[in-house]
Design a protein around this motif. Structure first.
Motif, PDB file in Angstrom:
ATOM      1  N   ASP A  78     -13.070   8.166  69.550  1.00 28.63           N
ATOM      2  CA  ASP A  78     -13.734   9.324  70.147  1.00 28.63           C
ATOM      3  C   ASP A  78     -12.764  10.249  70.894  1.00 28.63           C
ATOM      4  O   ASP A  78     -13.163  11.329  71.337  1.00 28.63           O
ATOM      5  N   ILE A  79     -11.504   9.835  71.038  1.00 31.41           N
ATOM      6  CA  ILE A  79     -10.539  10.659  71.775  1.00 31.41           C
ATOM      7  C   ILE A  79     -10.279  11.955  71.009  1.00 31.41           C
ATOM      8  O   ILE A  79      -9.925  11.934  69.833  1.00 31.41           O
ATOM      9  N   VAL A  80     -10.449  13.085  71.706  1.00 28.98           N
ATOM     10  CA  VAL A  80     -10.216  14.394  71.102  1.00 28.98           C
ATOM     11  C   VAL A  80      -9.071  15.151  71.765  1.00 28.98           C
ATOM     12  O   VAL A  80      -8.573  16.134  71.222  1.00 28.98           O
ATOM     13  N   ARG A  81      -8.659  14.695  72.947  1.00 33.04           N
ATOM     14  CA  ARG A  81      -7.593  15.378  73.690  1.00 33.04           C
ATOM     15  C   ARG A  81      -6.809  14.347  74.475  1.00 33.04           C
ATOM     16  O   ARG A  81      -7.386  13.402  75.025  1.00 33.04           O
ATOM     17  N   ILE A  85      -0.966   8.823  81.148  1.00 34.59           N
ATOM     18  CA  ILE A  85      -1.714   9.310  79.988  1.00 34.59           C
ATOM     19  C   ILE A  85      -3.151   9.603  80.418  1.00 34.59           C
ATOM     20  O   ILE A  85      -3.800   8.779  81.047  1.00 34.59           O
ATOM     21  N   GLU A  86      -3.610  10.777  80.058  1.00 32.37           N
ATOM     22  CA  GLU A  86      -4.976  11.228  80.367  1.00 32.37           C
ATOM     23  C   GLU A  86      -5.656  11.568  79.053  1.00 32.37           C
ATOM     24  O   GLU A  86      -5.043  12.184  78.172  1.00 32.37           O
ATOM     25  N   VAL A 116      -3.792   7.772  83.645  1.00 32.80           N
ATOM     26  CA  VAL A 116      -3.599   6.327  83.781  1.00 32.80           C
ATOM     27  C   VAL A 116      -2.108   6.036  83.725  1.00 32.80           C
ATOM     28  O   VAL A 116      -1.413   6.505  82.821  1.00 32.80           O
ATOM     29  N   THR A 117      -1.613   5.276  84.685  1.00 26.59           N
ATOM     30  CA  THR A 117      -0.205   4.866  84.664  1.00 26.59           C
ATOM     31  C   THR A 117      -0.095   3.439  84.133  1.00 26.59           C
ATOM     32  O   THR A 117      -1.091   2.798  83.833  1.00 26.59           O
ATOM     33  N   GLY A 118       1.120   2.945  84.028  1.00 31.11           N
ATOM     34  CA  GLY A 118       1.407   1.721  83.302  1.00 31.11           C
ATOM     35  C   GLY A 118       1.216   0.405  84.004  1.00 31.11           C
ATOM     36  O   GLY A 118       1.752  -0.616  83.546  1.00 31.11           O
TER      37      GLY A 118
END
Length: 111
Positions: free
Chosen positions: A56-59, A104-105, A18-20
């Motif tokens: 829930d974000i793990v990576r 950001i991914e 995702v970009t800004g």
């Protein structure tokens, strides 16, 4: 080219880079910190739509176009993730448009 903003497979959600952009206005802020904030706003919305939360974000993978941007986005990462401690990678590389300074991914997992 095939593309999905996110894919859900069982308890996993894979969110594309995702970009800004502010997608409400299709404007890209000049400041990299604001771009990072927009990235996380988009990511949070995508996760919510898919039935996940930021917790829930793990990576996470961060791509910045200049190493000097790391210091400027670090406070934003703290704002967005708080006590969440995903496995993370930071890469310095070019992005497909000159106005893009950060991408950001994330990968999230329920349970």
């Amino acid at each position: 080219m095939g593309y999905s903003r996110a894919i859900v497979k069982g308890d996993w959600c894979f969110v594309s880079g995702v970009t800004g952009y502010d997608y409400a206005t299709m404007q890209m802020p000049e400041e990299v910190a604001e771009q990072a904030r927009n990235c996380f706003r988009t990511i949070e919305g995508v996760l919510k739509e898919a039935g996940f939360t930021m917790e829930d974000i793990v990576r996470v993978q961060y791509t910045v176009t200049d190493a000097s941007f790391v210091e400027r986005i670090t406070p934003v990462l703290g704002e967005a993730l708080g006590e969440i401690r995903p496995a993370a990678t930071m890469v310095v590389a070019g992005l497909i448009r000159p106005e893009m300074n950060v991408e950001i991914e994330v990968t999230a997992m329920r349970g």
